[in-house]
Write a protein that holds these residues in place. Structure first.
Motif, mmCIF file in Angstrom:
data_model
loop_
_atom_site.group_PDB
_atom_site.id
_atom_site.type_symbol
_atom_site.label_atom_id
_atom_site.label_comp_id
_atom_site.label_asym_id
_atom_site.label_seq_id
_atom_site.Cartn_x
_atom_site.Cartn_y
_atom_site.Cartn_z
ATOM 1 N N ILE A 248 -8.461 5.778 4.627
ATOM 2 C CA ILE A 248 -9.044 6.188 3.349
ATOM 3 C C ILE A 248 -9.124 7.713 3.318
ATOM 4 C CG2 ILE A 248 -11.075 6.016 1.857
ATOM 5 C CD1 ILE A 248 -11.712 3.363 3.446
ATOM 6 N N LEU A 249 -8.761 8.300 2.205
ATOM 7 C CA LEU A 249 -8.852 9.744 2.020
ATOM 8 C C LEU A 249 -9.942 10.058 1.006
ATOM 9 C CD1 LEU A 249 -5.054 10.621 1.766
ATOM 10 C CD2 LEU A 249 -6.479 10.507 3.815
ATOM 11 N N GLY B 68 -11.027 12.148 -4.886
ATOM 12 C CA GLY B 68 -12.093 11.147 -4.981
ATOM 13 C C GLY B 68 -12.087 10.309 -3.722
ATOM 14 N N VAL B 69 -11.940 8.995 -3.883
ATOM 15 C CA VAL B 69 -11.806 8.072 -2.753
ATOM 16 C C VAL B 69 -10.549 7.250 -3.006
ATOM 17 C CG1 VAL B 69 -12.852 6.143 -1.480
ATOM 18 C CG2 VAL B 69 -14.300 7.959 -2.420
ATOM 19 N N ILE B 70 -9.545 7.391 -2.135
ATOM 20 C CA ILE B 70 -8.292 6.671 -2.362
ATOM 21 C C ILE B 70 -7.856 5.920 -1.108
ATOM 22 C CG2 ILE B 70 -7.501 8.252 -4.145
ATOM 23 C CD1 ILE B 70 -5.590 9.447 -2.119
ATOM 24 N N LYS B 71 -7.186 4.837 -1.353
ATOM 25 C CA LYS B 71 -6.644 4.005 -0.275
ATOM 26 C C LYS B 71 -5.220 4.443 0.033
ATOM 27 C CE LYS B 71 -4.931 -0.719 0.433
ATOM 28 N NZ LYS B 71 -4.870 -2.091 -0.109
ATOM 29 N N VAL B 72 -4.934 4.629 1.317
ATOM 30 C CA VAL B 72 -3.568 4.911 1.737
ATOM 31 C C VAL B 72 -2.844 3.580 1.916
ATOM 32 C CG1 VAL B 72 -2.109 5.930 3.521
ATOM 33 C CG2 VAL B 72 -4.268 7.035 2.889
ATOM 34 N N SER B 73 -1.710 3.454 1.271
ATOM 35 C CA SER B 73 -0.933 2.225 1.382
ATOM 36 C C SER B 73 -0.034 2.224 2.609
ATOM 37 C CB SER B 73 -0.084 2.014 0.121
ATOM 38 O OG SER B 73 -0.906 1.818 -1.010
ATOM 39 N N SER B 74 0.530 3.411 2.939
ATOM 40 C CA SER B 74 1.452 3.442 4.078
ATOM 41 C C SER B 74 1.637 4.853 4.612
ATOM 42 C CB SER B 74 2.813 2.868 3.674
ATOM 43 O OG SER B 74 3.436 3.691 2.688
ATOM 44 N N ILE B 75 2.045 4.909 5.889
ATOM 45 C CA ILE B 75 2.509 6.145 6.518
ATOM 46 C C ILE B 75 3.903 5.817 7.065
ATOM 47 C CG2 ILE B 75 2.061 7.930 8.234
ATOM 48 C CD1 ILE B 75 -0.866 7.165 8.190
ATOM 49 N N PRO B 76 4.943 6.076 6.303
ATOM 50 C CA PRO B 76 6.298 5.632 6.672
ATOM 51 C C PRO B 76 6.772 6.101 8.036
ATOM 52 C CG PRO B 76 6.230 6.313 4.368
ATOM 53 C CD PRO B 76 4.910 6.697 4.964
ATOM 54 N N SER B 77 6.408 7.315 8.452
ATOM 55 C CA SER B 77 6.952 7.862 9.700
ATOM 56 C C SER B 77 6.516 7.089 10.940
ATOM 57 C CB SER B 77 6.558 9.332 9.850
ATOM 58 O OG SER B 77 5.144 9.469 9.955
ATOM 59 N N ILE B 78 5.357 6.403 10.859
ATOM 60 C CA ILE B 78 4.918 5.584 12.003
ATOM 61 C C ILE B 78 4.924 4.096 11.648
ATOM 62 C CG2 ILE B 78 3.542 7.427 13.050
ATOM 63 C CD1 ILE B 78 1.037 6.069 11.881
ATOM 64 N N LYS B 79 5.535 3.788 10.503
ATOM 65 C CA LYS B 79 5.662 2.403 10.048
ATOM 66 C C LYS B 79 4.296 1.690 9.975
ATOM 67 C CE LYS B 79 10.370 2.064 11.831
ATOM 68 N NZ LYS B 79 11.315 1.346 12.728
ATOM 69 N N TRP B 80 3.321 2.436 9.441
ATOM 70 C CA TRP B 80 1.983 1.850 9.258
ATOM 71 C C TRP B 80 1.808 1.407 7.814
ATOM 72 C CZ3 TRP B 80 -2.060 2.883 5.973
ATOM 73 C CH2 TRP B 80 -3.256 2.189 6.235
ATOM 74 N N PHE B 81 1.198 0.227 7.627
ATOM 75 C CA PHE B 81 0.902 -0.295 6.293
ATOM 76 C C PHE B 81 -0.531 -0.833 6.278
ATOM 77 C CE2 PHE B 81 5.435 -0.575 6.911
ATOM 78 C CZ PHE B 81 5.956 -0.076 5.728
ATOM 79 N N PHE C 197 -12.561 0.393 1.695
ATOM 80 C CA PHE C 197 -12.205 1.226 0.539
ATOM 81 C C PHE C 197 -12.994 0.815 -0.686
ATOM 82 C CE2 PHE C 197 -9.753 1.127 -3.425
ATOM 83 C CZ PHE C 197 -9.753 2.487 -3.723
ATOM 84 N N ASN C 198 -13.072 -0.473 -0.964
ATOM 85 C CA ASN C 198 -13.801 -0.952 -2.139
ATOM 86 C C ASN C 198 -15.271 -0.548 -2.076
ATOM 87 O OD1 ASN C 198 -11.530 -2.157 -3.276
ATOM 88 N ND2 ASN C 198 -11.886 -4.105 -2.229
ATOM 89 N N LYS C 199 -15.847 -0.598 -0.879
ATOM 90 C CA LYS C 199 -17.254 -0.230 -0.714
ATOM 91 C C LYS C 199 -17.478 1.258 -0.973
ATOM 92 C CE LYS C 199 -21.029 -0.229 2.677
ATOM 93 N NZ LYS C 199 -21.448 -0.638 4.051
ATOM 94 N N LEU C 200 -16.666 2.096 -0.356
ATOM 95 C CA LEU C 200 -16.829 3.537 -0.514
ATOM 96 C C LEU C 200 -16.469 4.005 -1.918
ATOM 97 C CD1 LEU C 200 -15.397 4.823 2.897
ATOM 98 C CD2 LEU C 200 -17.788 4.413 2.269
ATOM 99 N N PHE C 201 -15.462 3.384 -2.499
ATOM 100 C CA PHE C 201 -15.081 3.735 -3.868
ATOM 101 C C PHE C 201 -16.214 3.421 -4.840
ATOM 102 C CE2 PHE C 201 -13.205 2.723 -8.003
ATOM 103 C CZ PHE C 201 -12.494 3.888 -8.257
ATOM 104 N N SER C 202 -16.896 2.287 -4.630
ATOM 105 C CA SER C 202 -18.014 1.908 -5.489
ATOM 106 C C SER C 202 -19.159 2.916 -5.382
ATOM 107 C CB SER C 202 -18.506 0.505 -5.110
ATOM 108 O OG SER C 202 -19.607 0.133 -5.906
ATOM 109 N N ILE C 203 -19.449 3.372 -4.166
ATOM 110 C CA ILE C 203 -20.502 4.374 -3.963
ATOM 111 C C ILE C 203 -20.157 5.666 -4.700
ATOM 112 C CG2 ILE C 203 -21.612 5.858 -2.237
ATOM 113 C CD1 ILE C 203 -21.282 3.535 -0.235
ATOM 114 N N TYR C 204 -18.915 6.095 -4.560
ATOM 115 C CA TYR C 204 -18.488 7.337 -5.205
ATOM 116 C C TYR C 204 -18.460 7.197 -6.726
ATOM 117 C CZ TYR C 204 -15.590 11.365 -6.404
ATOM 118 O OH TYR C 204 -15.125 12.526 -6.950
ATOM 119 N N LYS C 205 -17.984 6.073 -7.206
ATOM 120 C CA LYS C 205 -17.896 5.858 -8.662
ATOM 121 C C LYS C 205 -19.275 5.921 -9.305
ATOM 122 C CE LYS C 205 -15.907 2.670 -12.077
ATOM 123 N NZ LYS C 205 -15.179 1.382 -12.262
#
Length: 250
Positions: A211-212, A218-231, A238-246
């Protein structure tokens, strides 16, 4: 290239307006404040000003910005019907600069790019950003963020702090990292339910969520980091922190 609604610079000695200077590359500090709502609400304004003044003191710049002076300098004739903008406040030893631009909303399927780099004087949000700005010009900031690492240890994003989630536990990068206002706010709401550690690539590869957080993103979810093949495999934290920020935007 950002489209600015206004750009102004002032002498610190008497607040007389002078030719605009963005101050990038100067010895000084800055902060970026999200402005939101039908009438301008400066999100976490007290925290931003307090942190800015602490950083000025660390750099031995004899100036302290007050909220009243900040509001006095803001134009009141912008005719903006609904705000979702970013206000940058930058200060060096004799100049204060303000600029306002539209906030660009991050898009879905957000990706990250890993870069071997560490900010100078990383514990202060200083104006030595020219190299970072040159990196940012090479990517679409609505779709991608640059994540810095040094000696295989993850540090921070070019505009964000990083939160890693593993087995429902919040883990923050340890090391030379600036702890931003948005991150501080979120941590104040979740208590001590987090820890800091040196995050290696191997840790990152096993993360359930990344999460960034920051004033611009704001508060965003990272979907992927292609260089290390992370998804991403979860959105729970993310939903919890986004709700707090919103809720803070209301």
């Amino acid at each position: 290239m950002a489209n600015f609604l206004f750009k102004k610079s002032y002498k610190l000695s008497n607040f007389q307006q002078v030719k605009y200077d963005h101050l990038w590359g100067s010895t000084g500090v800055f902060t970026t404040i999200r402005v939101y709502g039908n009438r301008p609400k400066y999100i976490l304004i007290n925290e931003h000003i307090s942190q800015l003044n602490k950083s000025l003191k660390k750099l031995n710049i004899p100036f302290s910005l007050t909220q009243n002076k900040f509001l006095d300098l803001m134009p009141n004739n912008l005719r903006i019907k609904k705000y979702d903008h970013l206000l940058r406040v930058a200060i060096k030893k004799n100049i204060l600069s303000l600029s306002l631009r539209l906030r660009l909303k991050p898009k879905k399927n957000f990706q990250c790019k890993l870069v071997n780099y560490q900010r100078s004087n990383a514990f202060i949000k200083n104006l030595q950003y020219k190299k970072i700005l040159s990196m940012q010009k090479k990517i679409d900031m609505q779709k991608e963020e640059i994540l810095f690492f040094k000696n295989q240890n993850l540090l921070e994003g070019s505009t964000t702090n990083i939160i890693m989630i593993k087995s429902n536990k919040i883990i923050l990068p340890k090391g030379s990292v600036y702890k931003g206002i948005t991150l501080q706010f979120l941590l104040s709401k979740i208590g001590k339910n987090y820890r800091s550690k040196f995050i290696k690539f191997s840790d990152l590869e096993r993360a359930d969520e990344i999460i960034l957080v920051g004033s611009g993103k704001g508060v965003i979810k990272v979907s992927s980091i292609p260089s290390i093949k992370w998804f991403s495999s979860s959105s729970k934290m993310f939903n919890k922190l986004f709700s707090i920020y919103k809720n803070k935007l209301k």
